[in-house]
Design an enzyme around this catalytic site. Structure first.
Site, mmCIF file in Angstrom:
data_model
loop_
_atom_site.group_PDB
_atom_site.id
_atom_site.type_symbol
_atom_site.label_atom_id
_atom_site.label_comp_id
_atom_site.label_asym_id
_atom_site.label_seq_id
_atom_site.Cartn_x
_atom_site.Cartn_y
_atom_site.Cartn_z
ATOM 1 N N CYS A 69 76.111 142.814 40.827
ATOM 2 C CA CYS A 69 74.970 142.916 42.044
ATOM 3 C C CYS A 69 73.936 142.484 40.815
ATOM 4 O O CYS A 69 73.991 140.806 41.318
ATOM 5 C CB CYS A 69 74.841 145.070 41.676
ATOM 6 S SG CYS A 69 74.431 145.188 42.895
ATOM 7 N N HIS A 70 72.795 142.761 40.594
ATOM 8 C CA HIS A 70 71.558 142.557 39.500
ATOM 9 C C HIS A 70 71.951 142.516 39.025
ATOM 10 O O HIS A 70 70.966 141.708 38.148
ATOM 11 C CB HIS A 70 70.530 143.088 40.176
ATOM 12 C CG HIS A 70 69.789 143.108 41.793
ATOM 13 N ND1 HIS A 70 70.905 143.655 42.796
ATOM 14 C CD2 HIS A 70 68.723 142.957 42.359
ATOM 15 C CE1 HIS A 70 69.939 144.575 43.712
ATOM 16 N NE2 HIS A 70 69.363 143.073 43.361
ATOM 17 N N GLY A 71 72.907 142.680 38.028
ATOM 18 C CA GLY A 71 73.551 142.769 36.406
ATOM 19 C C GLY A 71 72.896 140.834 36.259
ATOM 20 O O GLY A 71 72.223 140.872 34.466
#
Length: 120
Positions: A49-51
């Site tokens: 995801c936003h990792g």
């Protein structure tokens, strides 16, 4: 944040999975140092995801292929940092495995197991 800092200050093991929901979490100095140490040691690194914000913050994107959540500017940050963003359920680039969002967990898990098994 104190609990998060304590977690990130623990010694790195053999695998790190990141899902940084907030941009400020990805720029945490201990998190950036751990990510860099894993890349330097060629240990498996995974993000969902936003990792990828953490990978961008650690200056580890240039020349790599990545995916991420398609909104919130994540793809733009990846390309601005010199990476190639792909709209795929999972992207593997060396020791890095990344998926777009939790609905891609099957593909993500499959590729992580392959990566870890290949190092056993």
């Amino acid at each position: 944040m104190a609990g998060l800092e304590k977690l990130w200050s623990s010694p790195p093991t053999n695998l790190k999975i990141w899902n940084c929901t907030f941009r400020s979490s990805a720029s945490s100095k201990p998190a950036v140092e751990i990510a860099r140490s894993f890349f330097t040691a060629n240990k498996p690194v995974a993000a969902i995801c936003h990792g990828p914000y953490l990978v961008v913050s650690a200056d580890l994107v240039k020349g790599r292929r990545l995916t991420s959540y398609w909104g919130d500017g994540v793809p733009d940050e990846i390309t601005q940092a010199g990476g190639t963003w792909e709209d795929a359920d999972v992207v593997v680039d060396g020791n890095l495995v990344i998926s777009r969002w939790p609905m891609d967990l099957a593909a993500f898990s499959r590729e992580m197991m392959k990566l870890v098994a290949g190092r056993a």
